[in-house]
Design a protein around this motif. Structure first.
Motif, short mmCIF file in Angstrom:
data_model
loop_
_atom_site.label_atom_id
_atom_site.label_comp_id
_atom_site.label_asym_id
_atom_site.label_seq_id
_atom_site.Cartn_x
_atom_site.Cartn_y
_atom_site.Cartn_z
N ARG A 84 0.82 -1.22 0.00
CA ARG A 84 0.00 0.00 0.00
C ARG A 84 0.85 1.27 0.00
O ARG A 84 0.50 2.27 -0.61
CB ARG A 84 -0.93 0.00 1.22
N SER A 85 1.96 1.19 0.71
CA SER A 85 2.84 2.36 0.80
C SER A 85 4.15 1.92 1.45
O SER A 85 4.24 0.81 1.98
CB SER A 85 2.18 3.45 1.66
N ASP A 86 5.15 2.81 1.42
CA ASP A 86 6.38 2.51 2.14
C ASP A 86 6.27 3.02 3.58
O ASP A 86 7.22 3.02 4.34
CB ASP A 86 7.61 3.07 1.44
N SER A 99 1.15 17.92 -6.10
CA SER A 99 2.12 17.75 -5.00
C SER A 99 1.41 17.25 -3.77
O SER A 99 0.21 17.45 -3.58
CB SER A 99 2.79 19.10 -4.70
N HIS A 100 2.19 16.62 -2.90
CA HIS A 100 1.59 16.10 -1.66
C HIS A 100 1.04 17.24 -0.80
O HIS A 100 -0.06 17.15 -0.26
CB HIS A 100 2.63 15.30 -0.86
N ILE A 101 1.80 18.32 -0.72
CA ILE A 101 1.35 19.46 0.10
C ILE A 101 0.00 19.96 -0.38
O ILE A 101 -0.88 20.29 0.41
CB ILE A 101 2.39 20.61 0.06
N ILE A 144 -2.28 18.25 -2.37
CA ILE A 144 -3.34 17.25 -2.53
C ILE A 144 -3.67 16.50 -1.24
O ILE A 144 -4.83 16.19 -0.97
CB ILE A 144 -2.93 16.20 -3.60
N TYR A 145 -2.66 16.22 -0.41
CA TYR A 145 -2.88 15.26 0.69
C TYR A 145 -2.67 15.85 2.09
O TYR A 145 -2.55 15.09 3.04
CB TYR A 145 -1.93 14.08 0.54
N GLU A 146 -2.56 17.18 2.21
CA GLU A 146 -2.26 17.71 3.55
C GLU A 146 -3.40 18.62 4.04
O GLU A 146 -3.19 19.58 4.78
CB GLU A 146 -0.88 18.38 3.56
N ALA A 192 10.21 13.90 1.35
CA ALA A 192 9.71 12.70 2.04
C ALA A 192 10.52 11.47 1.62
O ALA A 192 10.87 10.63 2.44
CB ALA A 192 8.23 12.49 1.74
N ARG A 193 10.84 11.38 0.34
CA ARG A 193 11.60 10.23 -0.19
C ARG A 193 12.93 10.70 -0.80
O ARG A 193 13.38 10.19 -1.81
CB ARG A 193 10.75 9.47 -1.22
N ILE A 194 13.57 11.65 -0.16
CA ILE A 194 14.84 12.19 -0.68
C ILE A 194 15.92 11.13 -0.67
O ILE A 194 16.80 11.13 -1.54
CB ILE A 194 15.28 13.44 0.11
N SER A 210 9.81 7.85 8.23
CA SER A 210 8.81 6.78 8.31
C SER A 210 8.47 6.20 6.95
O SER A 210 7.54 5.42 6.82
CB SER A 210 7.52 7.34 8.93
N LYS A 211 9.17 6.59 5.90
CA LYS A 211 8.90 6.02 4.58
C LYS A 211 9.95 4.97 4.29
O LYS A 211 10.16 4.06 5.07
CB LYS A 211 8.86 7.13 3.52
N GLY A 212 10.60 5.07 3.17
CA GLY A 212 11.46 3.98 2.70
C GLY A 212 12.50 3.52 3.68
O GLY A 212 12.86 2.35 3.71
N ILE A 234 -3.64 1.29 -10.51
CA ILE A 234 -3.27 0.78 -9.18
C ILE A 234 -1.87 1.25 -8.84
O ILE A 234 -0.99 1.29 -9.71
CB ILE A 234 -3.31 -0.77 -9.18
N ARG A 235 -1.67 1.64 -7.58
CA ARG A 235 -0.33 2.03 -7.12
C ARG A 235 0.28 0.91 -6.29
O ARG A 235 -0.39 0.35 -5.42
CB ARG A 235 -0.39 3.30 -6.26
N ILE A 236 1.53 0.61 -6.57
CA ILE A 236 2.30 -0.40 -5.82
C ILE A 236 3.54 0.29 -5.27
O ILE A 236 4.25 0.98 -6.01
CB ILE A 236 2.73 -1.56 -6.74
#
Ligand SMILES: Cc1ncc(COP(=O)(O)O)c(C=O)c1O
Ligand SMILES: C[C@@H](O)[C@H](N)C(=O)O
Length: 353
Positions: free
Chosen positions: A13-15, A91-93, A95-97, A182-184, A210-212, A329-331
């Protein structure tokens, strides 16, 4: 060839889904801690020092989430009423914040199209800049935000040369540059460029632990000493001042040490899985666009069986993935996905499509 006879759970679902490792849990258990509001938690200080060095910035601060890291950064750079931030329309900022920069900070977002490679056209960024001596109708641009890797373009890496150019543009117009990193670490490994070189032009960077790299909680903001001093105050205002955070920072120190070297394997597995999925006749994957740990799979546009339905069916055989769009689908790969898991996932998609 692994056939889906015995159901196993493969969480793609996510890293963000990784569980703390035994070494993280051990480090958490024995972490040296203190009250980080009344003073400085010693383990937090160690992490912050290490992250500042990794990013080549003067200082760093632990925050509970990437969302808070971005919010604090934008609000510090856009500290005057009527400020505007230029950021990607995907961007995440933006769309998702939860629109936090506007709802909590009163900052006006000015979006520029995110291209397929995750960048925003330099010319479009410059055209969006609105200056203090401009039209009375306009907010005043204070900040440009980039995202590296760019999650909603499939984890695409922004090249260093591009970021340097945006930095030059920011300076030319008296603006600041923030990177949602986030994923630098994924970008650094994929580009073969140290983090500090990638973010050299940035005034601030948010970096997810908390990601990869698989820490259970947290992000870090890096920037100048003056910026981080302001950030520490705003973190408290937002309720992010925490006490014995050494417990969390100890896990993050283990993650830095143990998991950054594994990111290349995540990317290799993503590429192998993307190539395998693309060989399934009814699926489409832009394999060349899989630069890091995120894959987008386009499924047949069957109104009776969209991405939501496919994700539910995959969940029945233990494959957890998320819909990215109606027929996409996202993997997301991470260090707790094995080669056998990848084979199993591929066989499940083969059976389904
Ligand atoms: C690109 C990007 N930035 C920021 C965040 C926010 O991080 P958090 O979930 O810790 O708030 C995420 C995802 O979580 C992300 O993918
Ligand atoms: C959805 C988003 O918030 C999260 N960062 C993810 O990529 O899973």
């Amino acid at each position: 060839m692994v056939t889906p006879t015995s159901v196993r759970t493969v969480d793609l679902r996510s890293d963000t889904v990784t569980k703390p490792t035994e070494s993280m849990r051990s480090a958490m258990a024995i972490a040296e801690v203190d009250d980080d509001v009344l003073g400085n938690d010693p383990t937090a200080m160690r992490l912050e020092k290490e992250m500042a060095e990794i990013a080549g910035k003067e200082a760093a601060m632990f925050v509970p989430s990437g969302t808070m890291a971005n919010l604090i950064s934008v609000l510090i750079h856009c500290d005057e009423r009527g400020s505007e931030v230029i950021l990607g329309d995907d961007s995440h900022i933006h769309i998702y914040e939860n629109g936090g920069v506007s709802s909590l900070g009163g900052v006006h977002p000015r979006t520029v199209k995110n291209e397929e490679d995750g960048t925003m056209k330099i010319g479009s960024i410059e055209a969006a800049v609105r200056g203090p001596k401009g039209d009375l109708h306009h907010p005043v641009t204070k900040l440009i935000c980039l995202e590296n890797t760019q999650a909603n373009r499939g984890g695409r890496c922004l090249p260093v040369e591009y970021i340097d150019k945006v930095g030059e543009l920011a300076k030319k117009h008296g603006l600041k540059l923030h990177i949602d990193g986030a994923r630098i670490f994924n970008a650094s490994v994929a580009l073969g460029v140290p983090v500090k070189r990638i973010v050299q032009a940035a005034d601030s960077v948010s970096i997810c632990l908390s990601k990869g790299i698989g820490a259970p909680v947290g992000s870090v903001i890096v920037g100048s000493k003056k910026f981080i001093t302001k950030a520490r105050w705003l973190r408290k205002t937002l309720g992010g001042g925490m006490r014995q955070i050494g417990v969390l920072c100890a896990a993050a120190l283990v993650a830095l040490n143990e998991n950054v070297p594994k990111l290349g394997d995540d990317h290799k597995k993503a590429k192998i899985l993307a190539e395998g999925l693309n060989r399934i006749e009814r699926l489409r994957v832009n394999v060349a666009a899989v630069e890091t740990n995120i894959i987008y799979v386009d499924i047949p546009e069957d109104p009776k069986f969209g991405a939501e339905d496919a994700c539910k069916s995959l969940e029945d055989v233990g494959v957890l993935v998320l819909p990215q769009a109606t027929f996409r689908i996202r993997i997301v790969l991470h260090h707790q996905i094995s080669d056998v898991d990848v084979e199993y996932v591929l066989s499940c998609f083969e059976k389904m499509f």
